[in-house]
Design a protein around this motif. Structure first.
Motif, PDB file in Angstrom:
ATOM      1  N   LEU A  51       0.724  -1.140  -0.029  1.00 47.10           N
ATOM      2  CA  LEU A  51       0.002   0.022  -0.114  1.00 47.10           C
ATOM      3  C   LEU A  51       0.884   1.233  -0.108  1.00 47.10           C
ATOM      4  CD1 LEU A  51      -2.890   1.032   0.288  1.00 47.10           C
ATOM      5  CD2 LEU A  51      -2.726   0.997   2.713  1.00 47.10           C
ATOM      6  N   LEU A  52       0.777   2.038  -1.116  1.00 46.67           N
ATOM      7  CA  LEU A  52       1.747   3.172  -1.241  1.00 46.67           C
ATOM      8  C   LEU A  52       0.720   4.499  -1.291  1.00 46.67           C
ATOM      9  CD1 LEU A  52       3.837   1.977  -4.303  1.00 46.67           C
ATOM     10  CD2 LEU A  52       4.262   1.575  -1.732  1.00 46.67           C
ATOM     11  N   GLY A  53       1.395   5.561  -0.745  1.00 47.42           N
ATOM     12  CA  GLY A  53       0.865   6.716  -0.643  1.00 47.42           C
ATOM     13  C   GLY A  53       1.821   7.831  -0.086  1.00 47.42           C
ATOM     14  N   PRO A  54       1.464   9.089  -0.226  1.00 46.88           N
ATOM     15  CA  PRO A  54       2.123  10.223   0.366  1.00 46.88           C
ATOM     16  C   PRO A  54       1.920  10.157   1.754  1.00 46.88           C
ATOM     17  CG  PRO A  54       0.689  11.079  -1.179  1.00 46.88           C
ATOM     18  CD  PRO A  54       0.690   9.464  -1.687  1.00 46.88           C
ATOM     19  N   ASN A  55       2.592  11.253   2.664  1.00 45.29           N
ATOM     20  CA  ASN A  55       2.357  11.314   3.940  1.00 45.29           C
ATOM     21  C   ASN A  55       1.096  11.941   3.945  1.00 45.29           C
ATOM     22  OD1 ASN A  55       4.615  10.527   4.995  1.00 45.29           O
ATOM     23  ND2 ASN A  55       5.965  12.340   4.623  1.00 45.29           N
ATOM     24  N   GLY A  56       0.091  11.484   4.978  1.00 53.28           N
ATOM     25  CA  GLY A  56      -1.264  11.781   4.853  1.00 53.28           C
ATOM     26  C   GLY A  56      -2.319  11.449   4.160  1.00 53.28           C
ATOM     27  N   ALA A  57      -2.088  10.230   3.134  1.00 52.80           N
ATOM     28  CA  ALA A  57      -2.607   9.858   2.382  1.00 52.80           C
ATOM     29  C   ALA A  57      -3.960   8.797   2.895  1.00 52.80           C
ATOM     30  CB  ALA A  57      -1.839   8.898   1.539  1.00 52.80           C
ATOM     31  N   GLY A  58      -3.706   8.547   4.126  1.00 54.68           N
ATOM     32  CA  GLY A  58      -4.802   7.506   4.907  1.00 54.68           C
ATOM     33  C   GLY A  58      -4.374   6.260   4.939  1.00 54.68           C
ATOM     34  N   LYS A  59      -2.977   5.930   4.717  1.00 48.30           N
ATOM     35  CA  LYS A  59      -2.572   4.533   4.888  1.00 48.30           C
ATOM     36  C   LYS A  59      -2.440   4.143   6.360  1.00 48.30           C
ATOM     37  CE  LYS A  59       1.799   5.395   3.528  1.00 48.30           C
ATOM     38  NZ  LYS A  59       1.724   6.751   3.330  1.00 48.30           N
ATOM     39  N   THR A  60      -2.235   4.679   7.240  1.00 45.28           N
ATOM     40  CA  THR A  60      -2.068   4.396   8.745  1.00 45.28           C
ATOM     41  C   THR A  60      -3.573   4.249   9.033  1.00 45.28           C
ATOM     42  OG1 THR A  60       0.126   5.128   8.854  1.00 45.28           O
ATOM     43  CG2 THR A  60      -1.250   4.867  11.126  1.00 45.28           C
TER      44      THR A  60
END
Length: 323
Positions: A51-60
Motif C-alpha cells: 500500500l503506497l501513498g504520500p504522507n497523510g494519504a490515509g495509509k495508517t
C-alpha cells in the motif's frame, strides 16, 4: 537470518480468495478532517500487498481501522471472514501488526515481552514455537536481554516477533524497514517471502518504492483518502510504464530530418544521441519501423540501449496526476 518456517500456519488452498474485504469505508475525525473516503479494497489470501501513498494519504488510518485500533465512521471490514466490529476478538486474533513506531516495554526481556504478547490473545503457552520465532529472527541469543539494551534493528525484530507470537494469518508491516540499515532490510525481505510461503498474507506500507517493487505481488495506491488504483505489480508497470530507446549515432546531427519530426524522438544537445520514448504496450514493430526510417535518412548508429520506468516514477506520476 534463516527463513522463517511456521508449520502452524497452513498455506491457503485458494490464493485468489479475499482474506480482507473493505467496503465503503470512511473516516472523519472530530476536527472535520476526512481521512478516508468510501474505500473499497480486497486483499487476497497468501499475497504480498504493498500500500503506497504520500504522507497523510490515509495509509495508517486504513490499517488502524482494519486492526481494530481506530473506529470507522461508515463502512464494513472483514478479516478472514470475521467482521471487525461484530466479531472483534476473532478478527483481531487473525491479525498481527508491526507498527511504524517502536512501542515495546524497554525494561522487559525479549522472551518475556514475546511470551506476554502471545498470552494477550488467549493462546496456550508454546515455548517451542516462540523459540523458533526468535531463532529465525536472530533474537535467540538476546532472549534474556532487556529491550532497552538492543539496537534499533534488533528492536524492530522484537516487534515482528511480538506480532507473530499468536500465529496470525494476516500480517501488517507499517514502514517495517524505516531507519534500518541495508543488510537488515534485505534480511527482512527474505523473512517476508518465507512468511508468504507459509500462508501468511502480508500487507506492507513503505516509503521505499524499491521495497514494493522488490516484494509485492500487487500494488495499491492511496491518495487523499481515496484508493487511486489496485493492480498486479507487473501489469501496472507494463500498463503505465514507458520505455526509452537511446541510439548512439556514428555522426552528429545538426537537427532532426523533417520526415522524423513526427516521431517521439529527442535529439541530444551535441547531436550524438537520439532518444525514442514509447509505451511499454507498444509492439517491437514500432522500433523496427523507426530503425528502417533512420536508415532511409542515412542515419547510422553505433550502439543502442533501452530503459523503462521504475515503480517510483509510475507512483509519482499517479499521485501528481490526482493532486
Amino acid at each position: 537470518m534463516k527463513p522463517l518456517d511456521s508449520p502452524q500456519i497452513p498455506r491457503p488452498s485458494g490464493a485468489s480468495d479475499p482474506i480482507i474485504a473493505v467496503t465503503g469505508l470512511t473516516k472523519t475525525y472530530a476536527s472535520g478532517f476526512q481521512a478516508l473516503k468510501k474505500v473499497d479494497l480486497e486483499i487476497r489470501k497468501g499475497e504480498i500487498f504493498a500500500l503506497l501513498g504520500p504522507n497523510g494519504a490515509g495509509k495508517t488510518t486504513l490499517i488502524s481501522i482494519i486492526c481494530g485500533i481506530v473506529n470507522p465512521s461508515t463502512g464494513t471490514v472483514t478479516a478472514d471472514g470475521h467482521d471487525i466490529a461484530r466479531d472483534y476478538r476473532a478478527a483481531r486474533t487473525k491479525i498481527g501488526l508491526v507498527p511504524q513506531e517502536l512501542t515495546t516495554d524497554a525494561f522487559e526481556s525479549v522472551w518475556a515481552t514475546v511470551r506476554f504478547s502471545r498470552g494477550l490473545f488467549g493462546k496456550p503457552p508454546n515455548p517451542a514455537y516462540l523459540e523458533k520465532i526468535l531463532k529465525d529472527l536472530s533474537l535467540w541469543e538476546k532472549r534474556d536481554s532487556k529491550i532497552m539494551t538492543l539496537s534499533g534493528g534488533m528492536k524492530r525484530r522484537v516487534m515482528i516477533a511480538k506480532a507473530l507470537s499468536h500465529e496470525p494469518t494476516i500480517l501488517f508491516l507499517d514502514e517495517p524497514t524505516a531507519g534500518v540499515d541495508v543488510e537488515l532490510r534485505r534480511d527482512m525481505w527474505n523473512m517476508v517471502r518465507a512468511l508468504r510461503e507459509n500462508g501468511v498474507t502480508i500487507i506492507l506500507t513503505t516509503h521505499y518504492i524499491e521495497e514494493a517493487e522488490e516484494m509485492a505481488d500487487r500494488i495499491g495506491v492511496i491518495n487523499k483518502g481515496e484508493i487511486v488504483l489496485v493492480e498486479d505489480k507487473h501489469a501496472l508497470m507494463q500498463k503505465l510504464g514507458r520505455k526509452q530507446l537511446t541510439l548512439h549515432l556514428q555522426n552528429p546531427l545538426a537537427a532532426l530530418p523533417a520526415g522524423l519530426q513526427s516521431e517521439n524522438l529527442l535529439l541530444s544537445a551535441d547531436g550524438m544521441e537520439l532518444v525514442y520514448t514509447f509505451d511499454t504496450q507498444s509492439r517491437d514493430t514500432g522500433i523496427a519501423g523507426l530503425l528502417r526510417r533512420l536508415n532511409d535518412h542515412g542515419i547510422d548508429f553505433k550502439d543502442l540501449q533501452t530503459s523503462e520506468s521504475s515503480l517510483e516514477e509510475i507512483f509519482v506520476s499517479l499521485v501528481r496526476g490526482r493532486s
